[in-house]
Scaffold this motif. Structure first.
Motif, PDB file in Angstrom:
ATOM      1  N   ARG A  77       0.834  -1.194   0.000  1.00  0.00           N
ATOM      2  CA  ARG A  77       0.000   0.000   0.000  1.00  0.00           C
ATOM      3  C   ARG A  77       0.870   1.245   0.000  1.00  0.00           C
ATOM      4  NH1 ARG A  77      -5.175   1.438   1.792  1.00  0.00           N
ATOM      5  NH2 ARG A  77      -5.285   3.579   2.518  1.00  0.00           N
ATOM      6  N   GLY A  80      -3.177   4.402  -0.949  1.00  0.00           N
ATOM      7  CA  GLY A  80      -4.511   3.790  -1.071  1.00  0.00           C
ATOM      8  C   GLY A  80      -5.504   4.658  -1.817  1.00  0.00           C
ATOM      9  N   GLY A  82      -5.949   4.332  -5.194  1.00  0.00           N
ATOM     10  CA  GLY A  82      -6.313   3.654  -6.447  1.00  0.00           C
ATOM     11  C   GLY A  82      -7.819   3.412  -6.520  1.00  0.00           C
ATOM     12  N   LEU A  98       3.837   1.162   2.890  1.00  0.00           N
ATOM     13  CA  LEU A  98       5.163   1.742   2.609  1.00  0.00           C
ATOM     14  C   LEU A  98       5.196   3.266   2.744  1.00  0.00           C
ATOM     15  CD1 LEU A  98       6.624  -0.416  -0.304  1.00  0.00           C
ATOM     16  CD2 LEU A  98       6.762  -0.725   2.153  1.00  0.00           C
ATOM     17  N   THR A 145       1.510   8.322  -3.569  1.00  0.00           N
ATOM     18  CA  THR A 145       2.949   8.090  -3.421  1.00  0.00           C
ATOM     19  C   THR A 145       3.587   7.795  -4.781  1.00  0.00           C
ATOM     20  OG1 THR A 145       2.651   5.706  -3.122  1.00  0.00           O
ATOM     21  CG2 THR A 145       2.582   7.071  -1.129  1.00  0.00           C
ATOM     22  N   CYS A 151       3.156   1.870  -9.697  1.00  0.00           N
ATOM     23  CA  CYS A 151       2.641   0.489  -9.671  1.00  0.00           C
ATOM     24  C   CYS A 151       1.129   0.400  -9.860  1.00  0.00           C
ATOM     25  CB  CYS A 151       3.010  -0.193  -8.358  1.00  0.00           C
ATOM     26  SG  CYS A 151       4.786  -0.353  -8.157  1.00  0.00           S
ATOM     27  N   TYR A 199       0.450  -3.487  -9.944  1.00  0.00           N
ATOM     28  CA  TYR A 199      -0.324  -3.662  -8.706  1.00  0.00           C
ATOM     29  C   TYR A 199       0.511  -4.377  -7.631  1.00  0.00           C
ATOM     30  CZ  TYR A 199      -4.572  -2.650 -11.481  1.00  0.00           C
ATOM     31  OH  TYR A 199      -5.526  -2.081 -12.295  1.00  0.00           O
ATOM     32  N   VAL A 204       8.161  -5.761  -4.946  1.00  0.00           N
ATOM     33  CA  VAL A 204       7.864  -4.632  -4.054  1.00  0.00           C
ATOM     34  C   VAL A 204       8.896  -3.533  -4.321  1.00  0.00           C
ATOM     35  CG1 VAL A 204       7.707  -3.901  -1.648  1.00  0.00           C
ATOM     36  CG2 VAL A 204       6.870  -6.166  -2.327  1.00  0.00           C
ATOM     37  N   HIS A 319     -10.826  13.258 -10.548  1.00  0.00           N
ATOM     38  CA  HIS A 319     -11.497  14.184  -9.639  1.00  0.00           C
ATOM     39  C   HIS A 319     -12.834  14.640 -10.220  1.00  0.00           C
ATOM     40  CE1 HIS A 319      -8.000  14.423  -7.000  1.00  0.00           C
ATOM     41  NE2 HIS A 319      -8.816  14.999  -6.150  1.00  0.00           N
TER      42      HIS A 319
HETATM   43  C1  LIG Z   1     -10.016  11.487  -7.187  1.00  0.00           C
HETATM   44  C2  LIG Z   1      -9.031  10.561  -7.856  1.00  0.00           C
HETATM   45  C3  LIG Z   1      -8.305  11.017  -8.942  1.00  0.00           C
HETATM   46  C4  LIG Z   1      -7.346  10.189  -9.568  1.00  0.00           C
HETATM   47  N1  LIG Z   1      -6.649  10.666 -10.644  1.00  0.00           N
HETATM   48  C5  LIG Z   1      -5.708   9.877 -11.216  1.00  0.00           C
HETATM   49  C6  LIG Z   1      -4.924  10.359 -12.286  1.00  0.00           C
HETATM   50  O1  LIG Z   1      -4.998  11.529 -12.667  1.00  0.00           O
HETATM   51  N2  LIG Z   1      -4.031   9.502 -12.855  1.00  0.00           N
HETATM   52  C7  LIG Z   1      -3.834   8.235 -12.387  1.00  0.00           C
HETATM   53  O2  LIG Z   1      -2.997   7.524 -12.939  1.00  0.00           O
HETATM   54  N3  LIG Z   1      -4.542   7.775 -11.353  1.00  0.00           N
HETATM   55  C8  LIG Z   1      -5.458   8.562 -10.741  1.00  0.00           C
HETATM   56  N4  LIG Z   1      -6.136   8.094  -9.665  1.00  0.00           N
HETATM   57  C9  LIG Z   1      -5.781   6.805  -9.083  1.00  0.00           C
HETATM   58  C10 LIG Z   1      -4.655   6.938  -7.998  1.00  0.00           C
HETATM   59  O3  LIG Z   1      -4.896   8.076  -7.192  1.00  0.00           O
HETATM   60  C11 LIG Z   1      -3.265   7.095  -8.585  1.00  0.00           C
HETATM   61  O4  LIG Z   1      -2.976   6.104  -9.513  1.00  0.00           O
HETATM   62  C12 LIG Z   1      -2.175   7.155  -7.497  1.00  0.00           C
HETATM   63  O5  LIG Z   1      -0.962   7.429  -8.117  1.00  0.00           O
HETATM   64  C13 LIG Z   1      -2.030   5.895  -6.693  1.00  0.00           C
HETATM   65  O6  LIG Z   1      -1.035   6.116  -5.718  1.00  0.00           O
HETATM   66  P1  LIG Z   1      -1.184   5.529  -4.233  1.00  0.00           P
HETATM   67  O7  LIG Z   1       0.055   5.854  -3.485  1.00  0.00           O
HETATM   68  O8  LIG Z   1      -2.454   5.939  -3.626  1.00  0.00           O
HETATM   69  O9  LIG Z   1      -1.210   3.980  -4.582  1.00  0.00           O
HETATM   70  P2  LIG Z   1      -2.031   2.789  -3.902  1.00  0.00           P
HETATM   71  O10 LIG Z   1      -3.490   2.968  -4.168  1.00  0.00           O
HETATM   72  O11 LIG Z   1      -1.636   2.640  -2.502  1.00  0.00           O
HETATM   73  O12 LIG Z   1      -1.461   1.557  -4.722  1.00  0.00           O
HETATM   74  C14 LIG Z   1      -1.749   1.375  -6.079  1.00  0.00           C
HETATM   75  C15 LIG Z   1      -1.313  -0.046  -6.490  1.00  0.00           C
HETATM   76  O13 LIG Z   1       0.096  -0.133  -6.483  1.00  0.00           O
HETATM   77  C16 LIG Z   1       0.559  -1.100  -5.525  1.00  0.00           C
HETATM   78  N5  LIG Z   1       1.709  -0.480  -4.861  1.00  0.00           N
HETATM   79  C17 LIG Z   1       1.736   0.682  -4.169  1.00  0.00           C
HETATM   80  N6  LIG Z   1       2.996   0.964  -3.797  1.00  0.00           N
HETATM   81  C18 LIG Z   1       3.764  -0.043  -4.245  1.00  0.00           C
HETATM   82  C19 LIG Z   1       5.154  -0.322  -4.165  1.00  0.00           C
HETATM   83  N7  LIG Z   1       5.998   0.498  -3.540  1.00  0.00           N
HETATM   84  N8  LIG Z   1       5.615  -1.486  -4.712  1.00  0.00           N
HETATM   85  C20 LIG Z   1       4.774  -2.332  -5.346  1.00  0.00           C
HETATM   86  N9  LIG Z   1       3.458  -2.098  -5.453  1.00  0.00           N
HETATM   87  C21 LIG Z   1       2.956  -0.972  -4.920  1.00  0.00           C
HETATM   88  C22 LIG Z   1      -0.610  -1.366  -4.598  1.00  0.00           C
HETATM   89  O14 LIG Z   1      -0.596  -2.702  -4.119  1.00  0.00           O
HETATM   90  C23 LIG Z   1      -1.792  -1.136  -5.542  1.00  0.00           C
HETATM   91  O15 LIG Z   1      -2.031  -2.309  -6.271  1.00  0.00           O
HETATM   92  C24 LIG Z   1      -7.128   8.888  -9.061  1.00  0.00           C
HETATM   93  C25 LIG Z   1      -7.858   8.430  -7.958  1.00  0.00           C
HETATM   94  C26 LIG Z   1      -8.803   9.252  -7.363  1.00  0.00           C
HETATM   95  C27 LIG Z   1      -9.538   8.747  -6.152  1.00  0.00           C
END
Ligand SMILES: Cc1cc2nc3c(=O)[nH]c(=O)nc-3n(C[C@H](O)[C@H](O)[C@H](O)COP(=O)(O)OP(=O)(O)OC[C@H]3O[C@@H](n4cnc5c(N)ncnc54)[C@H](O)[C@@H]3O)c2cc1C
Length: 439
Positions: A77, A80, A82, A98, A145, A151, A199, A204, A319
């Motif tokens: 994570r 979170g 996604g 992480l 992050t 990922c 994903y 990792v 968004h």
């Molecule tokens: C309002 C909104 C707007 C969004 N807009 C965009 C956008 O403009 N573009 C876009 O691409 N996405 C968008 N997203 C989706 C998401 O916000 C992004 O992709 C964001 O970059 C995910 O980052 P996170 O740190 O929250 O990842 P997480 O949700 O925590 O993880 C995403 C995936 O990667 C895996 N993961 C996380 N860290 C690691 C690691 N270090 N090593 C291996 N696996 C890992 C997790 O297991 C999970 O499967 C949006 C989501 C929302 C709710």
């Protein structure tokens, strides 16, 4: 037999923080899966048995070795954020949080090397202080992050100029395997394809190297049009205009802008809009171009106010869907790739058939070097059957759909899945990394 979590586990793990209380585990087991009513129903009850929160690479290695020893599934994570339940553990086990690996290790000319838990907003701020900036980032950059974006994401602000993650926007990664003795891999070049948008199933990621661009002074504008077609066509003309440096070109159909509460005082009711981030000196060009398409530039946020108040990107990418969902929880969305040479025809066809059941929101992006009319249409949800009827209708007329209502990895249509499956066998022989996500 399932691992029995006990108070001594933290000591077994050499002091790495472990959380088993229901509240923490539930919170850190969930992402923004609820954007999809289909996923919401199926994933609500899924949660980990424990959260492990390493603070260093050595602790990540120790946590993985521990999980391997006890045959416990591990779902990584970041923040979170996604949308597809990617970060939700389908088979319980460990959520490896992480977010504590949040050091910016090095910023050099044209690149940043960071630990994977660094928030992109913090990195962008630091890079801009040093005269550079991120090339691409998701609209969730304040929380998301670096590792989570690489990922689990695809593209975002900046993709109109720099493309998506696959277009040279990841320079390198440090990855740990899931084995008795986890290996530390340094991944670069073509090999990155087996880790981008994985994903967390093939390894990792503890460090990421991202390219940076020289910092610019960005102006934000809202151009308004009577109809959505004019807005998209203006968007294309702006996207194609090489004289205007840009970060964002987002056409949005009325009534979606009516959901943008903080902007209502600067929006004209009934108008479709294009939200843009362009170079500070480009206003005269934007005004001329908007007039050519029968519209005009309304609200302008000058470069001096960049990030000092609400940003237009807070209403773009996914968004846009969020604002619609806040106004009416029965909305959901799709991710679509219209055909660059006949998107208007496809648009008319879909609007003719579905009307306001499908509210249009485009993002002009560069993908694989081509200018693409990508879209995140907002859909009024009734039933899963109806949703898939709409998806079939899109596909039947050549509008590609990257289905956001499944947790199964399709790698955004990049054709990397066979390689990922092979890589998974090598890096994760027991299939413990985020099980159930690679079909
Ligand atoms: C309002 C909104 C707007 C969004 N807009 C965009 C956008 O403009 N573009 C876009 O691409 N996405 C968008 N997203 C989706 C998401 O916000 C992004 O992709 C964001 O970059 C995910 O980052 P996170 O740190 O929250 O990842 P997480 O949700 O925590 O993880 C995403 C995936 O990667 C895996 N993961 C996380 N860290 C690691 C690691 N270090 N090593 C291996 N696996 C890992 C997790 O297991 C999970 O499967 C949006 C989501 C929302 C709710």
């Amino acid at each position: 037999m399932a691992y029995a979590w006990k108070p001594e586990t933290e000591a077994d793990l050499g002091g790495i923080p472990v959380y088993t209380d229901v509240q923490t585990v539930e919170k850190l087991s969930k992402d923004f899966y609820w954007y999809s009513p289909v996923l919401d129903k199926k994933l609500k009850e899924k949660r980990a048995d424990a959260v492990i929160a390493p603070r260093s690479e050595a602790e990540v290695e120790a946590a993985l070795a521990f999980a391997y020893r006890h045959r416990i599934p591990v779902t990584v994570r970041g923040a979170g954020t996604g949308n597809y339940g990617q970060a939700i553990p389908l088979e319980g086990g460990i959520v490896l949080d992480l977010s504590g690996l949040d050091a910016i290790l090095e910023i050099g000319p044209g690149f940043a090397r960071v630990q994977s838990g660094v928030r992109l907003g913090a990195l962008e701020k630091k890079a801009r202080e040093e005269g550079q900036e991120l090339r691409i980032y998701p609209s969730t950059y304040a929380k998301a992050t670096a590792g989570g974006f690489v990922c689990g994401g695809s593209g975002g602000v900046g993709s109109i100029t720099w493309g998506n993650l696959w277009d040279g926007n990841v320079l390198g990664a440090t990855v740990y395997t899931m084995e008795e003795q986890p290996r530390r891999l340094t991944v670069e070049g073509a090999d990155l394809i087996e880790y981008i948008h994985n994903y967390g199933t093939t390894g990792v990621m503890t460090e990421v190297v991202l390219p940076l661009a020289p910092r610019r002074d960005w102006m934000q504008t809202i151009a308004e049009f009577d109809g959505f077609e004019s807005a998209v066509c203006f968007g294309e003309a702006l996207a194609r205009d090489g004289s205007v440096p840009k970060r964002l070109v987002t056409p949005i159909e009325w009534p979606l802008p009516s959901f943008f509460k903080p902007l209502l005082n600067v929006l004209t009711p009934g108008k479709s809009v294009v939200f843009a981030e362009t170079d500070g000196g480009s206003l005269p060009r934007l005004e001329r171009l908007a007039a050519e398409f029968g519209g005009g530039v309304g609200h302008v946020i000058p470069p001096e106010k960049y990030r000092k108040s609400i940003s237009l990107s807070d209403f773009t990418w996914n968004h846009t869907t969020l604002w619609a969902l806040k106004a009416d929880p029965s909305y959901t969305y799709l991710q679509a790739g219209f055909a660059p040479d006949r998107y208007l025809e496809q648009l008319r066809d879909l609007k003719g058939r579905f009307g306001d059941e499908l509210l249009m929101h485009f993002e002009w992006v560069l993908g694989g070097g081509r200018l693409l009319p990508n879209a995140l249409p907002v859909v009024r949800f009734t039933t899963e059957e109806r949703l898939y009827e709409i998806i079939s209708a899109c596909r039947a007329i050549g509008v590609e759909i990257y289905d956001p209502h499944t947790w199964l990895l399709d790698n955004g249509g990049r054709g990397a899945l066979p390689g990922m499956r092979m890589r998974k066998k090598l890096n994760d022989p027991l299939g413990l990394l985020n099980p159930g996500k690679i079909g």
